[in-house]
Design an enzyme around this catalytic site. Structure first.
Site, PDB file in Angstrom:
ATOM      1  CD  GLU A   1      -2.595   0.384 -54.774  1.00 40.76           C
ATOM      2  OE1 GLU A   1      -3.809   0.372 -54.998  1.00 40.76           O
ATOM      3  OE2 GLU A   1      -1.760  -0.113 -55.530  1.00 40.76           O
TER       4      GLU A   1
ATOM      5  CB  CYS B   1      -8.911   1.059 -49.865  1.00 39.89           C
ATOM      6  SG  CYS B   1      -8.069  -0.516 -49.716  1.00 39.89           S
TER       7      CYS B   1
HETATM    8  P1  NAP Z   1      -4.346  10.533 -46.103  1.00 42.98           P
HETATM    9  O1  NAP Z   1      -4.835  11.578 -45.197  1.00 42.98           O
HETATM   10  O2  NAP Z   1      -4.149  10.866 -47.517  1.00 42.98           O
HETATM   11  O3  NAP Z   1      -2.999  10.000 -45.459  1.00 42.98           O
HETATM   12  C1  NAP Z   1      -2.296   8.952 -46.035  1.00 42.98           C
HETATM   13  C2  NAP Z   1      -0.855   9.000 -45.593  1.00 42.98           C
HETATM   14  O4  NAP Z   1      -0.225  10.142 -46.168  1.00 42.98           O
HETATM   15  C3  NAP Z   1      -0.664   9.149 -44.097  1.00 42.98           C
HETATM   16  O5  NAP Z   1       0.447   8.383 -43.703  1.00 42.98           O
HETATM   17  C4  NAP Z   1      -0.379  10.635 -43.932  1.00 42.98           C
HETATM   18  O6  NAP Z   1       0.348  10.923 -42.776  1.00 42.98           O
HETATM   19  C5  NAP Z   1       0.450  10.867 -45.168  1.00 42.98           C
HETATM   20  N1  NAP Z   1       0.530  12.263 -45.566  1.00 42.98           N
HETATM   21  C6  NAP Z   1      -0.421  13.205 -45.541  1.00 42.98           C
HETATM   22  N2  NAP Z   1       0.053  14.369 -46.023  1.00 42.98           N
HETATM   23  C7  NAP Z   1       1.344  14.145 -46.354  1.00 42.98           C
HETATM   24  C8  NAP Z   1       2.380  14.944 -46.898  1.00 42.98           C
HETATM   25  N3  NAP Z   1       2.169  16.214 -47.211  1.00 42.98           N
HETATM   26  N4  NAP Z   1       3.590  14.399 -47.090  1.00 42.98           N
HETATM   27  C9  NAP Z   1       3.817  13.094 -46.789  1.00 42.98           C
HETATM   28  N5  NAP Z   1       2.869  12.286 -46.267  1.00 42.98           N
HETATM   29  C10 NAP Z   1       1.646  12.794 -46.064  1.00 42.98           C
HETATM   30  O7  NAP Z   1      -5.278   9.259 -46.066  1.00 42.98           O
HETATM   31  P2  NAP Z   1      -5.878   8.501 -44.804  1.00 42.98           P
HETATM   32  O8  NAP Z   1      -6.920   9.385 -44.231  1.00 42.98           O
HETATM   33  O9  NAP Z   1      -4.803   8.005 -43.907  1.00 42.98           O
HETATM   34  O10 NAP Z   1      -6.523   7.235 -45.472  1.00 42.98           O
HETATM   35  C11 NAP Z   1      -7.833   7.223 -45.972  1.00 42.98           C
HETATM   36  C12 NAP Z   1      -7.805   7.165 -47.465  1.00 42.98           C
HETATM   37  O11 NAP Z   1      -6.921   6.145 -47.906  1.00 42.98           O
HETATM   38  C13 NAP Z   1      -9.141   6.819 -48.053  1.00 42.98           C
HETATM   39  O12 NAP Z   1      -9.419   7.697 -49.076  1.00 42.98           O
HETATM   40  C14 NAP Z   1      -8.961   5.413 -48.608  1.00 42.98           C
HETATM   41  O13 NAP Z   1      -9.732   5.130 -49.737  1.00 42.98           O
HETATM   42  C15 NAP Z   1      -7.534   5.376 -48.927  1.00 42.98           C
HETATM   43  N6  NAP Z   1      -7.021   4.024 -48.838  1.00 42.98           N
HETATM   44  C16 NAP Z   1      -6.667   3.404 -49.980  1.00 42.98           C
HETATM   45  C17 NAP Z   1      -6.182   2.111 -49.938  1.00 42.98           C
HETATM   46  C18 NAP Z   1      -5.769   1.414 -51.178  1.00 42.98           C
HETATM   47  O14 NAP Z   1      -5.124   0.366 -51.088  1.00 42.98           O
HETATM   48  N7  NAP Z   1      -6.111   1.889 -52.329  1.00 42.98           N
HETATM   49  C19 NAP Z   1      -6.033   1.473 -48.714  1.00 42.98           C
HETATM   50  C20 NAP Z   1      -6.415   2.144 -47.569  1.00 42.98           C
HETATM   51  C21 NAP Z   1      -6.892   3.435 -47.644  1.00 42.98           C
HETATM   52  P3  NAP Z   1      -0.371  11.630 -41.512  1.00 42.98           P
HETATM   53  O15 NAP Z   1      -1.358  10.664 -41.002  1.00 42.98           O
HETATM   54  O16 NAP Z   1       0.748  11.873 -40.574  1.00 42.98           O
HETATM   55  O17 NAP Z   1      -1.000  12.876 -42.031  1.00 42.98           O
END
Ligand code: NAP
Length: 676
Positions: free
Chosen positions: A258, A297
């Site tokens: 997602e 999101c």
């Molecule tokens: P993100 O930076 O991609 O992080 C998402 C998750 O991935 C976090 O738990 C992060 O942990 C983890 N992560 C990052 N790098 C990783 C790696 N190399 N290996 C394993 N895990 C890793 O996203 P975000 O900033 O938290 O969220 C914002 C984004 O999420 C927006 O683009 C939004 O559109 C999207 N979103 C989508 C939905 C949906 O249902 N479609 C819902 C909510 C948000 P760390 O925090 O420890 O880096």
């Protein structure tokens, strides 16, 4: 509140990380709220523990037992919700924002707890569809079933809804009988950890069912296999990186994503400024920009408006945005809190700069923003920002860049076709909404953009009051979307549970497969006995046990009596000539409902007993007409049983009405509630 040192929960024990500790700051005043250590976790051990302890323990329980666990966990969370609300202010969330996260999360557990008991069997095998006939003689059939995956579900969550995001993944996973390792986003991991701790302390789940990672996932992916699943929520960038991990491809690990989504909302082509849909649209755009400071999101990123209404809509949105009080989310008059962190604020500002190169900023001036509250200078506050792209087909960035904050772009469309094409230009979204009173426009939108959306919501004057709105994913409905949105699906009721189970086609004899799936299948033995099945309590009824009734003639008098008594004098029952001219009937025939009534008269055992109520029929088919003078008898077989509570359970009976040549005249399933 002191600084929280976040812990991981592995092998049933909590432990602080080690090595370098990274601080995470309050979104409101910049104070350090929590810190997370970089090391100290053995991911191989966690995965093994889930597989060898958590999985087998969970799989011993039936769907109903697991559903009851979800309900108990939801109750535990609700009992301690105020602790979570208190902590949640530091994420920048207002009480309303936190309600979505905390109570929305518990609500998802309640919903799955209830669906699990109502829609799944009290069993560990889930039947998929009807049996398939594979042989002429009926001795070899096919049937599909789902069983639990035998690995671990790795849940990687985004920062914006730390509680709901965790629970909406855990609910279907645990119901499916699969253990999970939860990895929250670090920025708000203190919220997820607190909610997780409440669930652990509730002592409802078997050992090993859940584990929790504070910090990075290290080499976790190296230990995954085909029995595992990764469910990821976050940015497209991280998703791409994880999806391309060689183990995911090599082992065919299920990967549900997602990610970003440039959701559109369309103001209907027929709408005028005085139509109720105009005001509803304006209100929804503003709500989606400001709730959770736009860090949703599902938020409306692209507001599509008939070209002649652009100025009116812009003016109306600006009036509402102008009334939005931004500041310390604890203050009652504040409508919009802060972004989660200064880093997020910088990211959103740089995205606005990119969007601003192809559109005009028509509302929002961060420098002059008045922020309500004390000590908020170091917080991550910003004004809502409305952009206007007058030529959306040239302004590519507005269909490409997601500013994950209180930001939306207004754009004109020329025709319904144009609106549909613009919506699709987002290359796949979680949700699209339309504010229209024109159902033919709505149908055009579904046909034109359905393939690009996971959910579509139509809001108008008839449903607005009760509508759940553009941006709310619901446990009963699919959440996810194609393309840019990640291509994944979550929730959607029981559909979501199946992501954590394997579907298998079974082939064999009806007797064998009936025993395997615990449900009588046509062709399997139908033993009879001296005791009428209505005299047997729920626990004593064996699947397959059958009553064969005496037969009864259906006379012309019966048919006429029934017709006059009920008023159903349809020609097929009353007029020999007209009935014979009908391609389906040889002449006058008995009413189908008469046959059902006679069937009940043949199979019931009238005195008070374990059968408490008849509460319906399913899959009724009238297969062969019954003519006056023919006679009928009934075969009543226990098809399946499902307890509802400690006092009674549902019994599904396969009913066959046979004519005098033992041909099937009608079939259906009868549902009764029987005392234990
Ligand atoms: P993100 O930076 O991609 O992080 C998402 C998750 O991935 C976090 O738990 C992060 O942990 C983890 N992560 C990052 N790098 C990783 C790696 N190399 N290996 C394993 N895990 C890793 O996203 P975000 O900033 O938290 O969220 C914002 C984004 O999420 C927006 O683009 C939004 O559109 C999207 N979103 C989508 C939905 C949906 O249902 N479609 C819902 C909510 C948000 P760390 O925090 O420890 O880096």
């Amino acid at each position: 509140m002191g600084v929280l040192r976040l812990r991981s929960f592995s092998e049933g024990k909590w432990s602080e990380g080690s090595g370098q500790f990274t601080p995470y700051y309050s979104a409101v005043n910049g104070d350090v709220v929590a810190e997370i250590g970089s090391g100290g976790k053995d991911f191989k051990v966690m995965v093994e523990y889930a597989r060898t302890v958590g999985g087998p323990a969970l799989r011993k329980f039936t769907f109903h037992e697991r559903a009851r666990m979800l309900k108990a966990l939801a109750q535990a969370l609700m009992a301690k919700k105020e602790e979570l609300y208190e902590l949640s202010y530091s994420t920048g969330a207002t009480r309303v924002d936190s309600w979505i996260d905390i109570e929305g999360g518990a609500g998802t557990f309640f919903a799955y707890g209830s669906k699990g008991r109502r829609e799944l069997p009290n069993d560990r095998v889930l039947i998929d569809g009807d049996p398939e006939a594979l042989s002429k003689g009926g001795t070899f059939i096919g049937h599909h079933v789902y069983t639990s995956l035998q690995g671990v579900a790795v849940h990687i969550n985004a920062f914006n809804f730390p509680v709901w995001g965790m629970l909406e993944k855990l609910a279907p996973t645990l119901l499916a009988g699969m253990p999970a390792i939860v990895k929250p986003a670090s920025a708000t991991a203190y919220m997820a950890e607190a909610a997780f701790r409440i669930m652990v302390e509730a002592d409802v789940l078997p050992e090993g069912a859940v584990q929790f990672i504070s910090g990075s996932t290290g080499d976790l992916f190296d230990h995954l296999t085909c029995q595992d699943a990764v469910s990821f929520t976050g940015s497209a960038h991280t998703s791409l990186k994880l999806r391309n991990h060689p183990v995911i491809t090599r082992e065919s690990v299920r990967f549900i994503a997602e990610q970003d989504s440039l959701n559109a909302s369309i103001l209907g082509p027929e709408v005028t400024p005085d139509a109720p849909e105009f005001g509803l649209f304006v209100k929804e755009v503003v709500k989606e920009m400001t709730v959770k400071a736009g860090q949703k999101c599902t938020a409306i990123r692209r507001a599509l408006v008939p070209e002649g209404l652009m100025d009116d809509v812009e003016a109306a949105i600006k009036v509402r945005l102008g009334k939005t009080v931004v500041g310390d989310p604890r203050l009652e008059n504040v409508r919009m809190g802060a972004l989660v962190s200064r880093t997020q604020l910088d990211d959103v500002r740089s995205k606005i700069a990119d969007l601003g190169s192809v559109s005009d900023i028509v509302f929002g001036d961060s420098d002059q923003l008045k922020i309500e509250g004390e000590g908020v200078d170091k917080g991550a506050f910003m004004s809502p920002v409305l952009l206007r792209a007058n030529d959306p087909w040239q302004a590519h960035a507005v269909h490409e860049i997601e500013a994950f904050g209180p930001v939306s772009t207004l754009m004109p469309y020329k025709s319904l076709e144009d609106a549909v094409a613009l919506a699709n230009h987002g290359k796949g979204s979680l949700v699209m909404s339309a504010f229209t009173y024109d159902s033919s426009a709505a149908r055009e939108m579904v046909l034109g953009t359905g393939a690009f959306h996971g959910r579509m919501v139509f809001i108008n004057r008839d449903c607005a009051k009760e509508s759940t709105g553009h941006g709310s994913p619901l446990p009963a409905l699919v959440h996810g979307g194609p393309g840019r949105a990640g291509g994944g699906e979550e929730m959607g009721g029981i559909r979501g549970v199946k992501h954590y189970m394997q579907r298998t086609a079974l082939q064999g004899s009806p007797e064998m497969l009936s025993s395997v799936v615990n449900s009588w299948l046509p062709g399997a033995p139908q033993p009879t006995g001296k005791t009428h099945p209505f005299r047997l309590p729920f626990g004593k009824l064996e699947v397959g046990y059958t009553l064969e009734t005496a037969s009864r003639e259906v006379t012309l008098d019966d048919i006429e009596h029934f017709a006059n008594f009920t008023g159903d004098t349809f020609y097929a029952h009353m007029d020999e000539e007209a009935a014979a001219a009908n391609p389906f009937f040889p002449g006058r025939v008995a009413h189908g409902y008469l046959l059902l009534s006679f069937a009940a008269g043949l199979f019931v055992e009238p005195s008070p007993g374990p059968v408490l109520a008849n509460y319906g029929l399913e899959n009724l088919r009238f297969v062969k007409p019954v003519s006056p003078g023919d006679s009928i008898s009934v075969k009543l077989t226990v098809k399946s049983k499902s307890p509802r509570n400690e006092e009674y359970g549902e019994v599904k009976w396969a009913v066959m009405i046979l004519n005098k040549d033992s041909e099937v005249a009608a079939t259906y399933e009868l549902l009764t509630m029987n005392a234990m």
